[in-house]
Design an enzyme around this catalytic site. Structure first.
Site, PDB file in Angstrom:
ATOM      1  N   LYS A  81      14.795 -59.517  55.391  1.00  0.00           N
ATOM      2  CA  LYS A  81      13.921 -59.272  54.238  1.00  0.00           C
ATOM      3  C   LYS A  81      12.600 -59.990  54.509  1.00  0.00           C
ATOM      4  O   LYS A  81      12.597 -61.117  55.039  1.00  0.00           O
ATOM      5  CB  LYS A  81      14.582 -59.819  52.965  1.00  0.00           C
ATOM      6  N   SER A 156      15.389 -56.951  44.371  1.00  0.00           N
ATOM      7  CA  SER A 156      14.172 -56.847  45.162  1.00  0.00           C
ATOM      8  C   SER A 156      14.419 -56.603  46.654  1.00  0.00           C
ATOM      9  O   SER A 156      13.514 -56.184  47.361  1.00  0.00           O
ATOM     10  CB  SER A 156      13.348 -58.124  45.003  1.00  0.00           C
ATOM     11  N   SER A 180      19.039 -59.762  43.218  1.00  0.00           N
ATOM     12  CA  SER A 180      18.266 -59.036  44.223  1.00  0.00           C
ATOM     13  C   SER A 180      19.010 -58.712  45.513  1.00  0.00           C
ATOM     14  O   SER A 180      18.495 -57.974  46.345  1.00  0.00           O
ATOM     15  CB  SER A 180      16.992 -59.793  44.566  1.00  0.00           C
TER      16      SER A 180
END
Lengths: 500, 486, 94
Positions: A81, A156, A180
């Protein structure tokens, strides 16, 4: 012998193939890079891919394998990420603010995985500054759900989840502040775990809300998550909240022998909070979750009703705390030492305001304003302090519940992946989708989401399991037993290259 | 109305930079004088993702300070973020302690003034808390811009906050000096004011005598010498009284002192009302200090100045004034203790006199501090022992001291021996000199016999001169009188 | 709870964000967040201790040793404007 393509294989199969020299890391990595090149234009799961750099890492991994210096992830490609700092590589947090930020250092998680010989495929797309539940607020455009382009991937960590679901990466890291990791795992039909707060170092993981943020792992299965999580955890003296305890080998733990093969979960009590099954709950999600719970019972687990009376307040509490911490955490983005600086300004204050307002998107600015408000003079007690008190009540609910059960189960999300843009006008509506994941972050507990079905539109549904502190092995083991008896985790989205 | 109708109220906030090797939340060096930004590590420049870890050495120094002032060492204290934007504040917040500081309460006794008018006063401490320093804005012109140096960012500070207990600039200066001496005494801060290791902010207000409520205060920032502290307060007090007597008013505000003009002026950069939005730093867990740790630190504490002063008075019979002077600094006290240890307690008064007389004057002329004195405590003790046993006179002793100061000998005995300065007390030798002087000065002898006492002194002086100062003056006096038959 | 436009402007200033082009829109969005947040006021928390960290542990401390040797060149390479080792900003006035 499996007939499925190698990119679809579990990490343990990749490991064996690498160890037995059936394939080199260069070849394996090249395969995934090719898939990213071909398929990512339709998904937008990646922000940065650096083929040369990635292949150089794969080459180094092959040399290690040749020298028999192999660790579980040596030569295995994975994606990060874009919240994790990677030395010498763009690290953007999906924000224009950091769109020029080449990190001068590695996050602790990146260092650990580098040492393990894992190969960095690239940096995945996400909600800007990890603020969102849909990966739509990215400066680099929204992530598409691999199961149904035009729908969100969740957020997210939507890029990581989409990449693993579409097999652009076998495994990927994420971060979870209010869901997330778990929510995009549910939306993309994969497995994702957020461990106990403090197990994964936050050093080099760009902060959203420091007391809630925790790194996590994505994989197709609990088995793959266990391998990645084992390599990500470990005490880090540079993070004051990192817990100094021995690391666990989750991959080994989930393979522990069971006495009754037909009922491998015998003795496990799963608590079912009635607050997680409200009357207005969608029938498809209810059916899928209840069927999964029946499966758990069939595997030997006993189910019992529990209460989490304050969990209903988790969304406002989590958002107040997260926005307060974020308003302060994001102050360092001021255009002075790194990141975006406005081209024109009248004076110092103007430079700050323009740089920040140009650098941050609307949702980030909204949360900064709200966070500034809840900390400001005259409002602190009613908002921030009240949230901290309710946080204690919510954490206390869990401890009372765990006196009578080993794990807690329910839906990961009250909804499945929505249509891109459909919630953009009403941010609060989107916050409400975090109802089942936020209480876990407030308490700092480990949580996991695994696939358990599909809705009528063919979009995945996730089941969330919550454990007490340090029960990652139990969470992964329960999921692994479930996955040995079911095939939801083997379903793959029909991904194809977008038409030119 | 006149000045005497007003009462001055002063409280000080002192920032003492703690003498750790590394910064309070990072492993970067604290050494002074490095090139800009070379000592600003990833944490100090607040890169995305970096995290703070508390330096144990900084906490230990705070504990030492608390123990020295009889303060409460908080078993739990909390680091909070003070949020504001400024280019020298890289994270956009300063980590400090607001609600629960590490050191709470305590007192220090100060001595104000000198000589007859000197008095002691006890000043209460409100608190002392740990915090990080900010960097520096350099105002030289870089194409119309300012340069930011973050070497100082993250330096460990102890902010020492007094109650508004001081009633004059002299008291404020005496308090600041006492704290300055103390932090050096207990070895937690080098006290170097030029390098900014010890900085004072003064909160000053005035009120009519007898009034209960405090007046509006103004805070004078960043005073880096005791002289400026006193000047700034004097100016500020005069300005406030004049303003109020003219029927004017002023807002609570922050001002800067300009040493060039001797005046204070409002800071221009504080454009909007501050709302610092303090909240507990989520990256730092609460600081817990176990009683065992406090006891371990206590065991390493030196004897404190006021205890030492009382002991000097009690054991050595020194006056309060002398004892106070000797504990003005750790170095002074150490020097005195070394001298007395070598001479014996019975000569303590002589030691004190010499330290505050000849030694202090010589240091002053040379612009040196006592720890840089070329004459060691052992050397001075050797010299004082020769005065005490009558081997040399005070005048000769000053000569020997000068020789020691200039490095012209290893110790007093060696110099006395080499230069033949030993006092002559032998009657035969003195009588011989007396005979010579009488023979050579018949006129003086006659004048003395005629009743002029002055003439006697002249004769004695001639004998002393003949002995090149070495004759024992008392003995010369005695023998001369006997010889002249009075 | 609803904010005034003045409060929104003040918050933007505190947070060093440009004042939104349409303050009304921002205010309404913030108001809707605070409608959600107002649910928190329904619970009596009089005797509840606030919880700032998920793990209620004491601060771990590091020993006082120098462990970092900053690389000025690497840090300044990513700075918007730097010269002679300094980060340059519009004039700071005290």
């Amino acid at each position: 012998m499996t007939l499925s393509p190698i990119f679809d294989a579990p990490v343990s199969v990749l490991r064996r193939a690498l160890d037995e020299k059936e394939i080199s890391s260069i070849e394996l990595t090249g395969l995934f890079l090719d898939r990213i090149e071909a398929l990512d234009p339709g998904l937008n799961a990646f922000i940065t891919v650096d083929r040369e750099r990635t292949l150089a890492e794969a080459r180094a991994a092959d040399e290690r394998i040749a020298r028999n210096e192999t660790k579980p992830l040596t030569g295995i490609p994975l994606a990060y990420k874009d919240v994790f700092c990677t030395e010498g590589m763009l690290t953007t947090c999906a924000s224009k603010m950091l769109s020029n930020f080449v990190s001068p250092y590695d996050a602790h998680v990146v260092s650990l995985l580098k040492q393990a010989g894992a190969v960095n495929l690239g940096k995945t797309n996400m909600d800007e500054c990890a603020m969102g539940s849909s990966s739509e607020t990215s400066y680099y455009g929204p992530v598409n759900n691999p199961w149904e382009p035009g729908h969100v991937a969740g957020g997210s960590s939507g890029g990581s989840a989409a990449a693993v679901a579409a097999r652009l990466a076998p495994i990927a890291t994420g971060s979870d502040t209010g869901g997330s990791v778990r929510q995009p795992a549910a939306f993309c039909g994969i497995t994702g775990i957020k461990p106990t707060y403090g197990l994964v170092s936050r050093y080099g993981m760009i902060a959203y809300a420091s007391s809630l943020d925790q790194g996590g792992a994505f994989g197709a299965s609990a088995e793959d998550c266990a391998l990645l999580l084992s390599a990500m955890t470990g005490f880090d003296p540079r993070d004051s909240t990192s817990l100094d305890r021995p690391t666990e080998n989750y991959a080994a733990a989930i393979e522990a022998p069971v006495s009754d093969a037909a009922r491998p979960l015998a003795g496990l009590t799963i608590g079912i909070p009635k607050e997680f099954f409200p009357d207005e709950m969608g029938s498809e999600i209810r059916a899928a979750v209840e069927e999964a719970l029946a499966q758990y019972r069939a595997l030997g687990a006993s189910l019992r009703d529990i209460d989490l009376p304050n969990a209903r307040l988790a969304i406002p509490v989590c958002y107040v705390i997260a926005m307060a911490e974020a308003s302060s955490n994001l102050s360092r983005f001021d255009g002075v030492r790194y990141g975006h600086r406005a081209a024109e300004y009248a004076d110092l204050v103007d430079m700050y305001c323009k740089s920040r307002s140009e650098g941050f998107g609307a949702e980030v600015q909204r949360r900064i304003l709200a966070g500034t408000f809840v900390l400001s003079h005259g409002y602190y007690d009613a908002y921030y302090l009240q949230a901290q008190k309710l946080r204690r009540l919510i954490a206390g609910d869990f401890q009372r519940a765990f006196a009578g059960c080993d794990l807690i189960a329910g839906p990961t999300s009250p909804v499945t992946a929505w249509v891109l843009g459909s919630m953009s006008d009403d941010p609060v509506q989107m916050y409400l989708a975090d109802i089942y994941t936020t209480p876990v972050n407030l308490a700092g507990l480990p949580g996991l989401s695994h696939p358990c079905g599909f809705d009528a539109a063919g979009l995945p549904i996730g089941l969330q399991l919550i454990g007490n502190y340090f029960s990652e092995a139990r969470l992964l083991t329960a999921t692994h037993r479930f996955q040995q008896a079911t095939d939801w985790h083997l379903r793959r989205p029909p991904v194809s290259a977008p038409a030119a | 109305m006149s000045r005497s109708d007003w009462e001055v109220v002063i409280g000080l906030e002192i920032h003492a930079q703690l003498s750790t090797s590394s910064k309070i939340f990072s492993g970067a060096s604290t050494a002074f004088g490095a090139q800009p930004n070379v000592q600003a590590c990833a944490e100090d420049i607040a890169l995305p993702g970096v995290l703070p870890v508390l330096n144990r050495g900084a906490v230990e120094r705070a504990i030492r300070f608390g123990l020295a002032l009889g303060s409460r060492i908080a078993p739990k204290s909390v680091f909070e973020r003070k949020n504001y934007f400024y280019p020298d504040l890289p994270a956009g917040y300063q980590v400090s302690q607001l609600e629960l500081p590490v050191v709470q309460g305590g007192t220090i006794t100060i001595r104000v003034g000198e000589g007859e008018g000197a008095y002691e006063k006890t000043i209460r401490l409100t608190r002392a808390h740990l915090e990080e320093d900010a960097g520096k804005s350099l105002h030289e012109d870089f194409h119309g811009m300012s340069g930011i140096d973050l070497n100082r960012a993250g330096m460990p500070l102890l902010e020492i906050v007094s109650e508004p207990d001081m009633r004059s600039s002299a008291e404020a200066a005496a308090y600041a000096r006492a704290i300055h001496a103390l932090v050096r005494w207990i070895d937690i801060c080098d006290g170097n004011m030029q390098e900014g290791s010890f900085r004072c902010d003064a909160n000053v207000s005035v009120r009519r005598k007898g009034a209960e409520a405090f007046g509006t205060r103004r805070e004078i920032k960043n005073l880096n010498s005791f002289r400026f502290l006193q000047q700034a307060i004097d100016f500020e007090v005069a300005w406030q009284i004049e303003t109020l007597e003219d029927g004017g008013r002023f807002e609570q505000s922050t001002v800067l002192f300009d040493p060039a003009t001797g005046q204070t002026r409002m800071m221009r950069s504080k454009e909007d009302a501050h709302d610092y939005r303090y909240f507990p730093d989520p990256n730092l867990l609460p600081l817990m200090i176990e009683p065992e740790w406090i006891e371990r630190v206590r065991a390493t504490m030196p004897e404190l100045p006021m205890a030492m002063k009382a002991r000097f008075e009690r054991e050595f019979g020194l006056s309060a004034q002398d004892a106070a002077a000797l504990i003005a600094s750790r170095e002074m006290a150490d020097y005195f203790s070394a001298v007395v240890a070598a001479t014996g307690a019975e000569h303590a008064k002589l030691c004190a006199n010499w330290m505050m007389g000849e030694l202090a004057a010589r240091l002053n002329r040379a612009g040196l501090e006592i720890d840089a004195a070329p004459v060691s405590g052992a050397q001075l003790a050797g010299l004082l022992l020769r005065i005490a046993d009558g081997s040399i006179s005070n005048a000769i002793a000053r000569q020997v001291f000068e020789a020691l100061w200039n490095g012209e000998g290893t110790d007093a005995d060696e110099i006395i021996e080499r230069l033949g300065l030993k006092q002559v007390t032998d009657s035969g030798a003195i009588e011989a000199m007396i005979e010579e002087v009488i023979a050579a000065n018949p006129k003086s002898v006659e004048e003395f016999r005629g009743g002029k006492e002055k003439a006697f002194n002249a004769l004695v002086g001639q004998v002393m001169k003949a002995s090149r100062g070495k004759a024992n003056p008392a003995r010369v006096n005695e023998l001369m009188r006997r010889r002249l038959g009075t | 709870m609803s904010l005034s436009n003045e409060q929104v402007v003040h918050l933007a200033r505190l947070a060093r964000l440009s004042i939104p082009e349409d303050v009304n829109v921002t205010r309404k969005q913030l108001d809707s967040i605070f409608v959600l947040v107002s649910q928190m006021q329904t619970v009596d928390t009089t005797d509840v201790e606030p919880m700032s960290h998920p793990q209620e542990l004491a601060a771990r401390m590091r020993e006082d040793v120098v462990t970092e040797t900053p690389c000025l060149a690497a840090f300044q390479a990513i700075a918007p404007q730097a010269e002679a080792g300094l980060y340059l900003v519009p004039k700071v006035i005290e």
